[in-house]
Design an enzyme around this catalytic site. Sequence first.
Site, PDB file in Angstrom:
ATOM      1  N   SER A  15       0.859  -1.191   0.000  1.00 51.21           N
ATOM      2  CA  SER A  15       0.000   0.000   0.000  1.00 51.21           C
ATOM      3  C   SER A  15       0.891   1.236   0.000  1.00 51.21           C
ATOM      4  CB  SER A  15      -0.989  -0.024   1.166  1.00 51.21           C
ATOM      5  OG  SER A  15      -0.343   0.040   2.417  1.00 51.21           O
ATOM      6  N   HIS A  42      -3.198  -1.393  -2.386  1.00 54.20           N
ATOM      7  CA  HIS A  42      -4.308  -0.606  -1.864  1.00 54.20           C
ATOM      8  C   HIS A  42      -4.151   0.845  -2.297  1.00 54.20           C
ATOM      9  CE1 HIS A  42      -5.271  -3.651   1.590  1.00 54.20           C
ATOM     10  NE2 HIS A  42      -5.657  -4.057   0.397  1.00 54.20           N
ATOM     11  N   ASP A 135      -2.711  -4.404   7.084  1.00 49.28           N
ATOM     12  CA  ASP A 135      -3.265  -5.057   5.905  1.00 49.28           C
ATOM     13  C   ASP A 135      -2.330  -6.180   5.448  1.00 49.28           C
ATOM     14  OD1 ASP A 135      -5.430  -3.282   5.797  1.00 49.28           O
ATOM     15  OD2 ASP A 135      -4.187  -1.793   4.789  1.00 49.28           O
TER      16      ASP A 135
END
Length: 335
Positions: A15, A42, A135
Amino acid sequence: MENETPKFVVVIGTSAGGFFALAELISQLRDDMDAAFFVVMHLSNNGMQSFLLNQMQNYTTLPCEQIAGDTEIERGTIYFPPSNKHLIIKDRKAICGNGPRDNRWRPSIDVLFRSAAAAFDGHTIGIILTGMLDDGASGMAAIKRCGGTAVVQDPNESEYPDMPLSVMKEIEVDYCVPLTEMGSVISDIINSKEVVNTIIPTDIIKEVQIAETGAASIELLEEIGKPTVFCCPDCGGVLFEMKNGEPTRFKCHTGHSYTLNNLLLKKNKNLEASLWVALRILEERKRLLKRLVDKNQERGFKHSASDYSEKIEQLNEYVESLKKVLYSTQDEEED
């Protein structure tokens, strides 16, 4: 290169700060690796998914492909998700998932990782690069439970070390290496790992099904979780705590899923939104009371005007107190 089903799948998640890290890793992938590659980054703007694919193609000679429907997995291909769809591996195919956001994201790193573990068991290699929060931690745990291999970027060189560190806190990773060494690590795993077929845990299979279709139920969640006192910040449904251990996760009957950190962040955002609404209503109430003060003063009703003025002063106190709470909430989110 003749198209064929790969022996391994390599799933990559990143991300914040991930663009150049991903570019470096992709530049090391070779067509003699007996694997297909899957990427979820992400991105706050869903329209960036196609841009990411096009940019990554500049760093590799391997074909980069965005899935549109059921796509046969081919060795030596790098797959990306479309905007606002989960990237799921099922029956040796890449498909789009229409399920709800997982850990606030769609496409989701965790959804991709779980589906890869369910479809390719010990032939799955999971890689987590730079990123914020946790995440990918639950998805990597699923890969390990299914006999796969866990690889993380060395947190000391990660622009945002949260994601690699979160994985390392939850499971024992197989490799923690700098980006420059990842290509050779992937090659070594593919060439030397002796894979033992693993029975895929039922809860992983069911979570992949939820991500694919969005179809969940209270009865299904009772099989894989236990109800809590918490409500889903997205739909208001009861959150169930998953029974499969660390990392601690919650899921509602419509499929929204959160880790502890992401649930706290989402609740904090909802709280902030509610406080802004309350602040607006208080300010509007003050304006209305001021009009009543003016009207009563014009008519000579001094006592009534004084009562309304007192209410305005009281509201001013409420507004200042609410602002303090609101600003402290914003500071907490930044921390």
